[in-house]
Write a protein that holds these residues in place. Sequence first.
Motif, PDB file in Angstrom:
ATOM      1  N   GLU A   6      68.088  53.927  96.694  1.00 31.10           N
ATOM      2  CA  GLU A   6      69.593  54.212  96.769  1.00 31.10           C
ATOM      3  C   GLU A   6      70.029  55.186  95.598  1.00 31.10           C
ATOM      4  O   GLU A   6      69.215  55.438  94.600  1.00 31.10           O
ATOM      5  CB  GLU A   6      70.323  52.963  96.366  1.00 31.10           C
ATOM      6  N   SER A   7      71.123  55.803  95.863  1.00 34.42           N
ATOM      7  CA  SER A   7      71.626  56.718  94.660  1.00 34.42           C
ATOM      8  C   SER A   7      73.183  56.674  94.692  1.00 34.42           C
ATOM      9  O   SER A   7      73.906  56.123  95.602  1.00 34.42           O
ATOM     10  CB  SER A   7      71.197  58.136  94.977  1.00 34.42           C
ATOM     11  N   GLY A   8      73.650  57.249  93.669  1.00 32.76           N
ATOM     12  CA  GLY A   8      75.380  57.288  93.829  1.00 32.76           C
ATOM     13  C   GLY A   8      75.914  56.149  92.784  1.00 32.76           C
ATOM     14  O   GLY A   8      77.088  56.612  92.522  1.00 32.76           O
ATOM     15  N   GLY A   9      75.404  55.364  92.120  1.00 35.08           N
ATOM     16  CA  GLY A   9      76.059  54.387  91.161  1.00 35.08           C
ATOM     17  C   GLY A   9      76.448  55.118  90.054  1.00 35.08           C
ATOM     18  O   GLY A   9      76.131  56.276  89.756  1.00 35.08           O
ATOM     19  N   GLY A  10      77.179  54.040  89.420  1.00 34.96           N
ATOM     20  CA  GLY A  10      77.571  54.862  87.878  1.00 34.96           C
ATOM     21  C   GLY A  10      78.708  54.094  87.406  1.00 34.96           C
ATOM     22  O   GLY A  10      79.117  53.015  87.917  1.00 34.96           O
ATOM     23  N   LEU A  11      79.338  54.952  86.542  1.00 34.61           N
ATOM     24  CA  LEU A  11      80.630  54.156  85.777  1.00 34.61           C
ATOM     25  C   LEU A  11      81.964  54.845  86.425  1.00 34.61           C
ATOM     26  O   LEU A  11      81.748  56.174  86.491  1.00 34.61           O
ATOM     27  CB  LEU A  11      80.429  54.126  84.222  1.00 34.61           C
ATOM     28  N   VAL A  12      82.861  53.943  86.891  1.00 32.21           N
ATOM     29  CA  VAL A  12      84.121  54.416  87.429  1.00 32.21           C
ATOM     30  C   VAL A  12      85.255  53.584  86.751  1.00 32.21           C
ATOM     31  O   VAL A  12      85.196  52.699  86.456  1.00 32.21           O
ATOM     32  CB  VAL A  12      83.983  54.542  88.748  1.00 32.21           C
TER      33      VAL A  12
END
Length: 117
Positions: A6-12
């Motif tokens: 998986e990739s693309g997570g983060g703080l938003v």
Amino acid sequence: QVQLVESGGGLVQPGGSLRLSCAASGLTFTDYHMSWYRRAPGKERELVATVNAFTHRTNYSDSVKGRFTIWRDDYESSVYLQMSSLKPQDTAIYYCHAHSRGGAVYWGQGTQVTVSP
């Protein structure tokens, strides 16, 4: 060796968008229904969305319906989750999941999504 990465997570910020990606290898991707699950702190794991291997039909949990979109690219052996109108309660670790009609099941390692001002 099967891998789901998986990739693309983060703080938003609330109201924002993120796109998660899951790249699969080591399996015949077109044999597998693909899903996204999530686990929020202190809560049970929740099935977020599924895309069927053969029909490409999709299903969503009520909590994300109308805000999230799942799709798959069989040529790239990847599945995606577009998340829009994000809310703080969407904060969780999101996991990619593959399962076949024969009962084989695989999980990714997870990616953190945090929705916060």
